[in-house]
Design an enzyme around this catalytic site. Sequence first.
Site, PDB file in Angstrom:
ATOM      1  CG  HIS A 225      -0.193   0.252   2.507  1.00 29.76           C
ATOM      2  ND1 HIS A 225       0.543  -0.736   3.113  1.00 29.76           N
ATOM      3  CD2 HIS A 225      -0.052   1.349   3.277  1.00 29.76           C
ATOM      4  CE1 HIS A 225       1.093  -0.253   4.212  1.00 29.76           C
ATOM      5  NE2 HIS A 225       0.754   1.013   4.343  1.00 29.76           N
TER       6      HIS A 225
HETATM    7  C1  UD1 Z   1      -1.880   5.235   6.425  1.00 33.38           C
HETATM    8  C2  UD1 Z   1      -0.555   5.599   7.118  1.00 33.38           C
HETATM    9  C3  UD1 Z   1       0.466   4.491   6.868  1.00 33.38           C
HETATM   10  C4  UD1 Z   1      -0.083   3.140   7.259  1.00 33.38           C
HETATM   11  C5  UD1 Z   1      -1.407   2.901   6.544  1.00 33.38           C
HETATM   12  C6  UD1 Z   1      -2.055   1.605   6.914  1.00 33.38           C
HETATM   13  C7  UD1 Z   1       0.030   7.982   7.229  1.00 33.38           C
HETATM   14  C8  UD1 Z   1       0.958   8.996   6.712  1.00 33.38           C
HETATM   15  N1  UD1 Z   1       0.012   6.809   6.562  1.00 33.38           N
HETATM   16  O1  UD1 Z   1      -1.649   5.196   5.024  1.00 33.38           O
HETATM   17  O2  UD1 Z   1       1.623   4.769   7.632  1.00 33.38           O
HETATM   18  O3  UD1 Z   1       0.853   2.137   6.917  1.00 33.38           O
HETATM   19  O4  UD1 Z   1      -2.299   3.972   6.899  1.00 33.38           O
HETATM   20  O5  UD1 Z   1      -3.242   1.457   6.224  1.00 33.38           O
HETATM   21  O6  UD1 Z   1      -0.651   8.217   8.200  1.00 33.38           O
HETATM   22  N2  UD1 Z   1      -9.219   5.148   2.345  1.00 33.38           N
HETATM   23  C9  UD1 Z   1     -10.389   4.469   2.365  1.00 33.38           C
HETATM   24  N3  UD1 Z   1     -10.978   4.216   3.565  1.00 33.38           N
HETATM   25  C10 UD1 Z   1     -10.428   4.632   4.741  1.00 33.38           C
HETATM   26  C11 UD1 Z   1      -9.222   5.334   4.702  1.00 33.38           C
HETATM   27  C12 UD1 Z   1      -8.615   5.585   3.497  1.00 33.38           C
HETATM   28  O7  UD1 Z   1     -10.908   4.082   1.339  1.00 33.38           O
HETATM   29  O8  UD1 Z   1     -11.019   4.349   5.806  1.00 33.38           O
HETATM   30  C13 UD1 Z   1      -8.566   5.400   1.044  1.00 33.38           C
HETATM   31  C14 UD1 Z   1      -8.722   6.823   0.577  1.00 33.38           C
HETATM   32  O9  UD1 Z   1      -8.928   6.807  -0.785  1.00 33.38           O
HETATM   33  C15 UD1 Z   1      -7.395   7.439   0.894  1.00 33.38           C
HETATM   34  C16 UD1 Z   1      -6.439   6.265   0.748  1.00 33.38           C
HETATM   35  O10 UD1 Z   1      -7.178   5.131   1.154  1.00 33.38           O
HETATM   36  O11 UD1 Z   1      -7.086   8.516   0.071  1.00 33.38           O
HETATM   37  C17 UD1 Z   1      -5.195   6.388   1.592  1.00 33.38           C
HETATM   38  O12 UD1 Z   1      -5.571   6.597   2.956  1.00 33.38           O
HETATM   39  P1  UD1 Z   1      -4.663   7.474   3.933  1.00 33.38           P
HETATM   40  O13 UD1 Z   1      -5.319   7.509   5.254  1.00 33.38           O
HETATM   41  O14 UD1 Z   1      -4.335   8.780   3.314  1.00 33.38           O
HETATM   42  O15 UD1 Z   1      -3.279   6.723   4.028  1.00 33.38           O
HETATM   43  P2  UD1 Z   1      -2.866   5.183   3.982  1.00 33.38           P
HETATM   44  O16 UD1 Z   1      -2.263   4.916   2.638  1.00 33.38           O
HETATM   45  O17 UD1 Z   1      -3.963   4.295   4.453  1.00 33.38           O
END
Ligand code: UD1
Length: 387
Positions: A225
Site C-alpha cells: 500500500h
Molecule cells: C496510512 C498511514 C500508513 C499506514 C497505513 C495503513 C500515514 C501517513 N500513513 O496510510 O503509515 O501504513 O495507513 O493502512 O498516516 N481510504 C479508504 N478508507 C479509509 C481510509 C482511506 O478508502 O477508511 C482510502 C482513501 O482513498 C485514501 C487512501 O485510502 O485517500 C489512503 O488513505 P490514507 O489515510 O491517506 O493513508 P494510507 O495509505 O492508508
Amino acid sequence: MKIISVVGARPNFMKIAPLVASIKKYNSKNKSKSLEHILVHTGQHYDVRLSESFFQDLNIPQPDINLEIGSGSHAEQVGLTMIAFEKVLREHKPDWVVVLGDVNATLACSVTAKKENIKCCHVEAGLRSGDMTMPEEINRLVTDRLSDLLLTPDRISGENLRREGVPEEKIRFVGNIMIDTLEANRERAARMNIQDIIQINSIKNETKPGTQGPVTTPYALMTMHRPSNVDQKEVLEPLVNFLIEEVAGQMPLIWPIHPRAIKQIKAFGLWEKAEASSNMVLLHPLGYHDMLRLNMDAKIMLTDSGGLQEECCVLGTPCLTLRWNTERPVTLREHGGASILVGNNVDRIREEFRKTLAHGAVPKSPELWDGHTADRIVELFAGEFYS
Ligand code: UD1
C-alpha cells in the site's frame, strides 16, 4: 493523572488495544490513584474494514472522541487534526498525550500537545528508515524531537535517539506493544478456518458468486500500500505482472488489498488481468485475526508493511519486504529475523523469491517482544511519572 491517547489509522489500533487493557487492569487494582484515560480517534481511517472491525475484534472501547477528519492530502489531514485536537486539549486539559507509531495522527497530535504545553509520550519511538521521502519518517522525526517520554521497541531505536542527542532520562526501552496484541490473540487466530476467511472476504465472489475456489497449500501472502509502490504506473505495472505471472504461476497468492492499492490498480488498467488469474486470491482488507491466521500458515510473505515485518519475525514466516530500507532492522535476517529487503525491482524480487522458497519458518522474538510492553508503559505512568 489524566492521559489522552490518540489513534488515527489501522496500524494504531493493534497498538492501543493492549494499552487500554493494561490501564483498565491497573485501575481495577489501584482505585485510589487511578489513571484517567480518554481515547481520541482522529478518523483518518473510517472504513469498517480499516477501523471499526479492529475495535470489535480487539475489544477496544469505542473512542471517547472522534475528530472525523477522513481522507485528504497530508497537509489537510494534519491541519484538520491539529485544529480539532487543540479544542479537545483545551477542554480536557490532560497531563499527558500518548501518541503511537508514525501515522499522521502521531505527528499532528504531538505537535498540538507541545504547543499547548502538554507532555507528550511517543510509543514506538526511535525507529528510523533514513528515507525522507516516506511520510512516516517525517512523522517519526518530528514526534521524537518534541516528545518528553520516548518508549522504544528495541535497542537499535534507543541508539538512534542517543545519536540524535535525546537525553537519556527521556528514553525507556519497553519492547514492542504490537507483539502484546499478537501474543494475546495467537490462540484465537489459530482456531480459525482458512477457507472460511477466503470465502467471506473474497472480492471475486462479490462480482461472480462462487468463483473463488478453496486455497491449497503452500500459498503466498502479500500486502502492498506504500505510495512508493502503488502510486506510479511504471513501478506498479511490472510488480503486478510479476505477482500474477511468476508468484501466482507457482502457488496461490492471497492478497488482501488496501483501498489505495485497489484504486491505483484499477486506474492503471491492471485489475482485469489480476482478477482473471485463478491463483490470485483477491480479498478485501482483513480483520486482525484473519490476517494473523493466514500469516501463520503462509509459505512466504511479500509486503511493504512495517507491522507485518514484525509479525513475520515473531511467527517466523519468511518475508520479502518490498522496500529499499526499513525502520525496523531488528526484523531483518542479519539480526536473526525473517525479513529481507527486496525493494520494488522485479529482478531482485524474483531472485530472492526463488531463494526464499527454500526457507522454513524460523520464529524469533527480539528482546522484550514478550507480550508485556503495555504493562511496562502503565507502570511508568503510575510510578516514576506520576504527578
Ligand atoms: C496510512 C498511514 C500508513 C499506514 C497505513 C495503513 C500515514 C501517513 N500513513 O496510510 O503509515 O501504513 O495507513 O493502512 O498516516 N481510504 C479508504 N478508507 C479509509 C481510509 C482511506 O478508502 O477508511 C482510502 C482513501 O482513498 C485514501 C487512501 O485510502 O485517500 C489512503 O488513505 P490514507 O489515510 O491517506 O493513508 P494510507 O495509505 O492508508
